[in-house]
Design an enzyme around this catalytic site. Structure first.
Site, PDB file in Angstrom:
ATOM      1  N   LEU A 245       0.828  -1.208   0.000  1.00  0.00           N
ATOM      2  CA  LEU A 245       0.000   0.000   0.000  1.00  0.00           C
ATOM      3  C   LEU A 245       0.860   1.255   0.000  1.00  0.00           C
ATOM      4  O   LEU A 245       0.515   2.260  -0.621  1.00  0.00           O
ATOM      5  CB  LEU A 245      -0.956  -0.002   1.197  1.00  0.00           C
ATOM      6  CG  LEU A 245      -2.024  -1.101   1.148  1.00  0.00           C
ATOM      7  CD1 LEU A 245      -2.854  -1.099   2.412  1.00  0.00           C
ATOM      8  CD2 LEU A 245      -2.922  -0.932  -0.072  1.00  0.00           C
ATOM      9  N   GLU A 370      -7.118   3.509  -0.288  1.00  0.00           N
ATOM     10  CA  GLU A 370      -5.666   3.488  -0.019  1.00  0.00           C
ATOM     11  C   GLU A 370      -5.346   4.340   1.207  1.00  0.00           C
ATOM     12  O   GLU A 370      -4.430   5.156   1.202  1.00  0.00           O
ATOM     13  CB  GLU A 370      -4.892   4.014  -1.234  1.00  0.00           C
ATOM     14  CG  GLU A 370      -5.032   3.107  -2.438  1.00  0.00           C
ATOM     15  CD  GLU A 370      -4.028   1.977  -2.449  1.00  0.00           C
ATOM     16  OE1 GLU A 370      -3.222   1.882  -1.504  1.00  0.00           O
ATOM     17  OE2 GLU A 370      -4.063   1.181  -3.391  1.00  0.00           O
TER      18      GLU A 370
END
Lengths: 395, 262
Positions: A245, A370
């Protein structure tokens, strides 16, 4: 009409020739191949899958990897690529981010040689599409709570659970699924689950109002038998998915600028040609100019943040909280620019003749995916105070 | 086969042209430069031929240092080498001068096919293809939209008024490419990274066997004496269409009395 960039402070001078060449290549691709079709794609709710072979031929997938004959771009060139793609559409950038940062990166970093040899070339050529399953219906910001579990059965693992909000889910040939091993208290491992495995389905999220030119799905696992050789051997624990991520968020930090540039440029062109009151362009109105002053200043600050972050990433000094700052800021900039551009365009701001409303709707997703804006706020809070507010130590 | 592709690095067709002080040149500030789109067809043709039959592709230009960016773009798409004949300090050089410089450089290189677009999009003189062929003592075929390769020759298709002309040209020869020949590829990121490591050979006019005094300044046969922008377009006049017969009459009147085209 081709895009000539937004560069108020001469940031161009801080880029190398090849960084500019990478940006200009993706810029031309977006102008010539993406913009003519993207509004229709978004309206029809269709991902432009026909662009995948072209993007693969340009090496847009896994472009920071230098093995397997891939280009080995530096971080700034990669960021500029994400910027231009998102100037086209956040969904298109999402596709490339997922393929590159969330699938190829972890397979390349944590995979076995066999896994890498099998998947990296296929994903780079766009012959295989990947997706990344971490978020669950009940666990978004707190992935540690995930309930997807893999239980050992002889040489295999039996996977049960569900993932949601998965970009590319229904069109993916391989899903990198993060699951707890043993039971819900076990450590997290990464599993490469292939399309067609018995018990694995990927229904699409319906009635999506944002990222309409992108595929978003659930992944459902009902006693899916996964061979032991499909587990990523190189990582255990949440740091596996979180490290991915960080890579993807790095790209989004630049992507947000692309979205902002698209809405800013559109509004600027519009304001210069739209005439009201004594046949003067609305760009001559003070309230309109104030909006442009805000937009260009925020975009420029965002560019400097992103560029600095990219240089740090290449120097090995970039930390997750640095990425949080820039993702948080630059996506916010994009969101504010989209809103202001929509105001400047008036009624024209809500129709597909202009790209503004599509970006406005898209950026709502990017704002909370995200890592939500708020979670990144708390990451920054923790970074400067040393106290994690969202998961405070028990008294 | 060895391919030489001549490229022109010219202002983007979307650039807003301004005339520089003095009135005989354009103001180069804020101009975005591109490889001429017609030369892109030429490069693509050479790259496809190289991929099919092997050989090398050399990109060649005459221009200032900024043209290196254009050459690097050719390298990124797959050209093997790049050569620039430096124009710095020469002043104005006309088409024949450019043709002589290019021909001089090409003579020193092995060449089976010399390619370029039928025109640059700079001054749009459209004379380089035949000039270059004459100076190289080679046959040429211009405005080519399709090619079929034979042993030692090429069949070139040309769109002419109301018909299609097919010309057989022995090789070596010069091909002037135009729109329709192919769809130029994008560079790849790998190509960009590889191009970064390749050197661009920078040559002087003397290296190309040309004395600068014989092509530049007073020696140029064609010189610009004045540049003018076209007059600003007038506002569009809309004829109200509520009554078609009346609108047609009014339109006729406008075309005859105001526009004076009837």
């Amino acid at each position: 009409m081709s895009f000539s960039g937004v560069d108020f402070l001469g940031i161009e001078d801080m880029l190398s020739e090849d960084e500019r060449a990478v940006r200009d290549l993706v810029r031309a691709f977006v102008d010539e191949d993406v913009l003519p079709i993207i509004e229709e794609c978004a309206y029809e709710g269709r991902f432009p899958v026909e662009l995948v072979p072209k993007m693969a031929a340009m090496n847009l997938f896994g472009s920071t990897i230098s093995e397997y004959g891939l280009p080995g771009l530096n971080s700034v060139a990669y960021g500029l690529m994400a910027q231009e793609l998102e100037r086209g559409d956040s969904g298109l950038r999402s596709f490339v981010s997922v393929q590159s940062s969330l699938v190829m990166y972890p397979i390349y970093t944590y995979g076995s040689k066999e896994q890498k040899d099998r998947w990296i070339p296929a994903l780079a050529r766009g012959e295989s599409i990947g997706c990344f399953g971490l978020t669950e219906p009940d666990f978004g910001s707190n992935p540690a709570g995930m309930r997807t579990v893999a239980k050992r059965d002889g040489n295999d693992w039996i996977l049960n659970g569900a993932k949601s909000w998965i970009t590319n889910g229904s069109i993916a040939d391989v899903a990198l699924v993060w699951a707890k091993v043993g039971d819900v208290n076990g450590p997290v491992r990464g599993f490469l689950v292939e399309r067609g495995m018995k018990g694995f389905t990927a229904p699409e999220h319906r009635m999506k109002m944002s990222l309409r030119a992108s595929v978003t799905s659930q992944l459902v696992f009902e006693d899916v038998r996964v061979p032991a050789a499909s587990v990523l051997p190189g990582v255990e624990g949440l740091k596996g998915p979180l490290s991915c991520l960080t890579q993807a968020r790095y790209g989004i930090s630049w992507g947000g600028l692309g979205s902002a540039m698209a809405t800013y440029t559109c509004a600027l062109d519009y304001a210069k040609s739209r005439k009201q009151f004594k046949d003067r362009p609305i760009a001559s109105h003070q309230l309109v100019q104030a909006k442009f002053a805000f937009m260009i200043t925020e975009i420029t600050k965002g560019q400097l943040l992103a560029l600095r972050l990219g240089r740090m990433r290449d120097a090995g000094t970039m930390k997750p909280e640095h990425v949080s700052m820039v993702k948080r800021n630059n996506v916010w900039v994009a969101r504010e620019c989209a809103k202001l551009a929509r105001e400047i365009l008036g009624a024209n701001g809500i129709v597909g003749e202009y790209p503004v409303f599509r970006h406005l709707a898209n950026i709502e997703s990017v704002f909370t995916y995200e890592g939500t804006h708020d979670i990144h706020t708390l990451v920054l809070g923790q970074a400067v105070t040393g106290i994690p507010s969202y998961n405070p130590p028990m008294e | 086969m060895n391919h030489i592709v001549c490229i022109a690095y010219v202002p983007d067709t979307e650039t807003k042209i301004r005339i520089a002080a003095g009135g005989v040149s354009i103001d180069e500030a804020d101009v975005k430069w591109i490889v001429s789109p017609y030369d892109e067809y030429a490069l693509e043709g050479a790259l496809q031929m190289k991929e099919a039959k092997g050989g090398t592709v050399t990109a060649l230009t005459f221009g200032p240092a900024r043209a290196d960016t254009g050459l690097r773009e050719c390298l990124a798409r797959g050209a093997d080498d790049a050569i620039r004949i430096a124009s710095e300090g020469l002043g104005e050089v006309d088409s024949l001068g450019v043709a002589r410089l290019l021909a001089g450089a090409i003579k020193a290189l092995p060449h089976d096919v010399v390619w370029m677009g039928n025109k640059g999009v700079g001054t749009d003189a459209q004379v380089l293809v035949p000039m270059l062929a004459e100076l190289l003592d080679l046959p040429h075929v211009n405005l080519v939209t399709k090619l079929e390769w034979k042993d030692g020759a090429v069949l070139a298709y040309r769109e002419i008024e109301g018909a299609r002309e097919i010309v057989e040209m022995p090789l070596p020869g010069v091909i002037g490419a135009t729109k329709g020949l192919n769809e130029p590829r994008y560079a790849s990121l790998k190509g960009i990274m590889a191009a970064k490591k390749k050197a661009i050979a920078v040559k002087t006019p003397a290296d190309a066997g040309v004395d600068p005094v014989t092509v530049a300044g007073e020696a140029a046969h064609v010189r610009w004496t004045k540049l003018e922008l076209p007059p600003a377009r007038q506002a569009v006049k809309l004829v109200p269409g509520d009554d078609p017969a009346k609108a047609a009459t009014e339109l006729l009147r406008l075309l005859r009395d105001e526009a004076k085209v009837l």
